[in-house]
Design a protein around this motif. Structure first.
Motif, mmCIF file in Angstrom:
data_model
loop_
_atom_site.group_PDB
_atom_site.id
_atom_site.type_symbol
_atom_site.label_atom_id
_atom_site.label_comp_id
_atom_site.label_asym_id
_atom_site.label_seq_id
_atom_site.Cartn_x
_atom_site.Cartn_y
_atom_site.Cartn_z
ATOM 1 N N ARG A 117 3.365 3.218 -5.613
ATOM 2 C CA ARG A 117 3.533 4.360 -4.694
ATOM 3 C C ARG A 117 3.417 5.687 -5.436
ATOM 4 O O ARG A 117 2.766 6.621 -4.977
ATOM 5 C CB ARG A 117 4.893 4.301 -4.026
ATOM 6 C CG ARG A 117 4.984 3.367 -2.867
ATOM 7 C CD ARG A 117 6.275 3.657 -2.103
ATOM 8 N NE ARG A 117 6.247 3.072 -0.772
ATOM 9 C CZ ARG A 117 6.465 1.778 -0.527
ATOM 10 N NH1 ARG A 117 6.721 0.952 -1.517
ATOM 11 N NH2 ARG A 117 6.413 1.325 0.714
ATOM 12 N N ILE A 174 9.660 7.827 1.654
ATOM 13 C CA ILE A 174 8.427 7.342 2.275
ATOM 14 C C ILE A 174 7.570 8.520 2.705
ATOM 15 O O ILE A 174 6.379 8.532 2.506
ATOM 16 C CB ILE A 174 8.740 6.459 3.515
ATOM 17 C CG1 ILE A 174 9.214 5.086 3.052
ATOM 18 C CG2 ILE A 174 7.508 6.308 4.402
ATOM 19 C CD1 ILE A 174 9.687 4.185 4.155
ATOM 20 N N HIS A 204 5.083 11.610 -0.194
ATOM 21 C CA HIS A 204 3.685 11.744 -0.647
ATOM 22 C C HIS A 204 2.723 11.847 0.515
ATOM 23 O O HIS A 204 1.643 12.382 0.402
ATOM 24 C CB HIS A 204 3.281 10.620 -1.594
ATOM 25 C CG HIS A 204 3.730 9.285 -1.179
ATOM 26 N ND1 HIS A 204 3.047 8.544 -0.284
ATOM 27 C CD2 HIS A 204 4.812 8.573 -1.544
ATOM 28 C CE1 HIS A 204 3.682 7.407 -0.110
ATOM 29 N NE2 HIS A 204 4.759 7.404 -0.859
ATOM 30 N N HIS A 205 3.156 11.297 1.658
ATOM 31 C CA HIS A 205 2.377 11.422 2.867
ATOM 32 C C HIS A 205 2.140 12.910 3.153
ATOM 33 O O HIS A 205 1.096 13.320 3.604
ATOM 34 C CB HIS A 205 3.194 10.817 3.999
ATOM 35 C CG HIS A 205 2.367 10.296 5.109
ATOM 36 N ND1 HIS A 205 1.337 9.437 4.911
ATOM 37 C CD2 HIS A 205 2.429 10.513 6.431
ATOM 38 C CE1 HIS A 205 0.790 9.145 6.068
ATOM 39 N NE2 HIS A 205 1.436 9.794 7.007
ATOM 40 N N PRO A 252 -0.391 2.521 12.856
ATOM 41 C CA PRO A 252 -0.178 3.333 11.646
ATOM 42 C C PRO A 252 -0.643 2.604 10.380
ATOM 43 O O PRO A 252 -0.727 1.379 10.361
ATOM 44 C CB PRO A 252 1.336 3.540 11.620
ATOM 45 C CG PRO A 252 1.922 2.521 12.521
ATOM 46 C CD PRO A 252 0.868 2.133 13.505
ATOM 47 N N PRO A 272 -0.075 2.938 6.023
ATOM 48 C CA PRO A 272 0.745 3.654 5.037
ATOM 49 C C PRO A 272 -0.086 4.443 4.026
ATOM 50 O O PRO A 272 -1.202 4.030 3.697
ATOM 51 C CB PRO A 272 1.508 2.526 4.336
ATOM 52 C CG PRO A 272 0.627 1.333 4.477
ATOM 53 C CD PRO A 272 -0.096 1.487 5.790
ATOM 54 N N GLY A 273 0.448 5.536 3.542
ATOM 55 C CA GLY A 273 -0.218 6.339 2.512
ATOM 56 C C GLY A 273 -0.684 5.519 1.314
ATOM 57 O O GLY A 273 -1.828 5.668 0.876
ATOM 58 N N PRO A 274 0.174 4.651 0.744
ATOM 59 C CA PRO A 274 -0.266 3.846 -0.407
ATOM 60 C C PRO A 274 -1.200 2.706 -0.027
ATOM 61 O O PRO A 274 -1.633 1.930 -0.893
ATOM 62 C CB PRO A 274 1.043 3.286 -0.980
ATOM 63 C CG PRO A 274 2.145 3.998 -0.286
ATOM 64 C CD PRO A 274 1.615 4.478 1.019
ATOM 65 N N ILE A 320 0.208 -1.613 -1.249
ATOM 66 C CA ILE A 320 1.545 -2.181 -0.996
ATOM 67 C C ILE A 320 1.468 -3.408 -0.074
ATOM 68 O O ILE A 320 2.475 -3.914 0.395
ATOM 69 C CB ILE A 320 2.540 -1.131 -0.441
ATOM 70 C CG1 ILE A 320 2.040 -0.481 0.854
ATOM 71 C CG2 ILE A 320 2.839 -0.071 -1.500
ATOM 72 C CD1 ILE A 320 3.115 0.330 1.579
ATOM 73 N N GLN A 367 1.914 -2.797 15.006
ATOM 74 C CA GLN A 367 1.226 -2.708 13.720
ATOM 75 C C GLN A 367 0.851 -4.118 13.286
ATOM 76 O O GLN A 367 1.666 -5.029 13.357
ATOM 77 C CB GLN A 367 2.141 -2.047 12.683
ATOM 78 C CG GLN A 367 1.419 -1.620 11.419
ATOM 79 C CD GLN A 367 2.289 -0.763 10.504
ATOM 80 O OE1 GLN A 367 3.481 -0.610 10.736
ATOM 81 N NE2 GLN A 367 1.705 -0.235 9.446
ATOM 82 N N PHE A 420 9.949 1.619 14.438
ATOM 83 C CA PHE A 420 9.597 1.177 13.079
ATOM 84 C C PHE A 420 10.813 1.037 12.156
ATOM 85 O O PHE A 420 10.661 0.751 10.981
ATOM 86 C CB PHE A 420 8.518 2.086 12.450
ATOM 87 C CG PHE A 420 7.190 1.965 13.177
ATOM 88 C CD1 PHE A 420 6.241 1.028 12.790
ATOM 89 C CD2 PHE A 420 6.909 2.765 14.283
ATOM 90 C CE1 PHE A 420 5.041 0.890 13.473
ATOM 91 C CE2 PHE A 420 5.708 2.641 14.983
ATOM 92 C CZ PHE A 420 4.764 1.702 14.572
ATOM 93 N N LYS A 431 12.399 -7.256 11.015
ATOM 94 C CA LYS A 431 12.969 -6.188 10.192
ATOM 95 C C LYS A 431 14.250 -5.716 10.871
ATOM 96 O O LYS A 431 14.162 -5.250 12.009
ATOM 97 C CB LYS A 431 11.983 -5.029 10.086
ATOM 98 C CG LYS A 431 12.575 -3.801 9.369
ATOM 99 C CD LYS A 431 11.620 -2.627 9.353
ATOM 100 C CE LYS A 431 12.275 -1.437 8.650
ATOM 101 N NZ LYS A 431 11.363 -0.293 8.538
ATOM 102 N N THR A 472 10.989 -5.903 5.553
ATOM 103 C CA THR A 472 10.394 -4.632 5.977
ATOM 104 C C THR A 472 9.056 -4.975 6.647
ATOM 105 O O THR A 472 8.644 -6.130 6.638
ATOM 106 C CB THR A 472 10.129 -3.702 4.765
ATOM 107 O OG1 THR A 472 9.385 -4.435 3.798
ATOM 108 C CG2 THR A 472 11.432 -3.214 4.167
ATOM 109 N N ILE A 473 8.412 -3.988 7.195
ATOM 110 C CA ILE A 473 7.125 -4.244 7.847
ATOM 111 C C ILE A 473 6.057 -4.482 6.778
ATOM 112 O O ILE A 473 5.357 -5.480 6.799
ATOM 113 C CB ILE A 473 6.743 -3.099 8.793
ATOM 114 C CG1 ILE A 473 7.760 -3.037 9.951
ATOM 115 C CG2 ILE A 473 5.308 -3.284 9.319
ATOM 116 C CD1 ILE A 473 7.629 -1.834 10.863
ATOM 117 N N GLU A 474 5.957 -3.571 5.832
ATOM 118 C CA GLU A 474 5.030 -3.760 4.712
ATOM 119 C C GLU A 474 5.591 -4.840 3.773
ATOM 120 O O GLU A 474 6.762 -5.192 3.871
ATOM 121 C CB GLU A 474 4.835 -2.451 3.948
ATOM 122 C CG GLU A 474 4.276 -1.312 4.798
ATOM 123 C CD GLU A 474 2.855 -1.559 5.283
ATOM 124 O OE1 GLU A 474 2.172 -2.428 4.720
ATOM 125 O OE2 GLU A 474 2.439 -0.875 6.234
#
Ligand code: XMP
Length: 329
Positions: free
Chosen positions: A103, A159, A162-163, A206, A208-210, A214, A250, A284, A321, A325-327
């Motif tokens: 991340r 979270i 960095h987004h 959605p 994620p930024g990374p 991830i 998602q 989420f 979750k 987690t979702i990721e």
């Protein structure tokens, strides 16, 4: 009283008032709903004096940079620069297995790439006689993000950082412009539709930024990225075909660490292990695994076996979750 037309008119007038006749604005886009809607609103307000930047970090969805470029440039008339930095990111991610390190690398490198481009665009802007300096930075912050950053200092505070390209506006002394900060997600979708953004994009899950980094447990390699991208595309295609895309909040493919044995044709294959994840959620913060009909999963599994090289096994992840987690990381 509140209507979408009135909101658009008021917001465009507000943006023009803030930015002035010559001022310029820069902002990152991701291909997601929020940044696209924010970018389109800027384009309506100030045309090419809004500069959108997409950083291809090498861990986006399959063909994502090309798709976003087509939609935003040809489709929506947004002044977009695409930076292909995939080799840089994948190089930096080599041998990195710790989720938080992944991340950080992605977040920090993103800021560096964006900043370098912003400075370049700012220099060019100064040499264009009709336009003025870049003084503004666009952020697609929604009302729930505003609330969350005020009231909630939990894990999701990190979270979001960095987004949101933390640090950039201060370093370049840019002022923040946040046209969506009074809106909820459903209102952003409605706004997007009224601005002519394609329905597929408006209802997109959605991301994620990374990115895929991830969703790959352990080290990220180009081969693993390719497998996740191809499997993910098949999974999403089959979800759409089954008419389930909007029921699911998602969904994505992932990759477990290590290899397993399978048989392809009459050959033993020591291949990768794909994981599929699909959840239903409203916020989420909690989520349930989606209950597929068996035939949908079977079709996804058959296609991954036939179309994605190097996969020995496919798992469907059923955790809710919490505790998961979702990721995956
Ligand atoms: P988790 O895995 O925490 O995910 O249950 C909740 C939602 O947040 C997204 N997510 C992220 N988004 N940067 C992002 O921009 C991140 O580091 C990140 N981690 C999780 C995730 O996709 C899900 O929608």
């Amino acid at each position: 009283d509140w209507t979408m037309e009135a909101f658009v008119d008021k917001e465009i007038a507000r943006i023009r008032g803030l930015v002035g006749d010559k001022g310029q604005v820069i902002g990152a886009v991701s291909g997601g709903v929020d940044s696209t809607v924010a970018a389109k609103l800027m384009q309506e307000a100030i045309g090419d004096r809004f500069h959108a930047v997409l950083v291809d970090n090498g861990v986006l969805r399959k063909d994502e940079a090309k798709t976003v470029e087509k939609t935003l440039t040809a489709g929506l008339g947004i002044n977009l620069t695409v930076l292909d930095k995939s080799q840089l990111f994948l190089g930096l991610l080599k041998d990195v297995t710790d989720p938080e390190k992944k991340r950080k690398i992605i977040g920090n490198t993103f800021i560096e790439c964006f900043q370098e481009e912003a400075e370049k665009i700012a220099k060019e802007a100064e040499n264009t006689p009709r336009a003025g300096k870049i003084e503004w930075f666009l952020q697609g912050t929604l009302y729930p993000d505003v609330i969350e950053s005020i009231s909630f200092k939990g894990p999701s505070a990190t979270i979001k950082t960095h987004h949101n390209v933390g640090g950039l506006p201060e370093k370049m002394r840019l002022k923040l412009i946040e046209p969506l900060r009074e809106l909820f997600k459903d209102e952003v979708r409605e706004l997007g539709t009224s601005l002519g953004i394609p329905e597929d994009l408006v209802w997109r899950h959605p991301f994620p930024g990374p990115g895929i980094a991830i969703r790959i447990i352990g080290e990220v390699t180009p081969e693993k990225v390719r497998i996740v991208q191809e499997a993910d595309q098949i999974f999403i295609e089959e979800i759409r075909k089954a008419g389930l895309y909007q029921q699911i909040s998602q969904a994505f493919a992932a990759l477990f660490e290590g290899k397993a044995v399978g048989v392809v044709g009459d050959q033993r294959l020591h291949g990768h292990v794909v994981g599929l994840r699909a959840v239903q959620t409203t916020d989420f913060m909690t989520a349930d695994a989606f209950e597929f009909e068996w035939k949908v999963l079977r079709q996804v599994r058959n296609r991954i076996g036939n179309e994605v090289d190097g996969v020995a096994r496919v798992f469907y992840e059923i955790s809710s979750k919490p505790p998961a987690t979702i990721e995956l990381e």
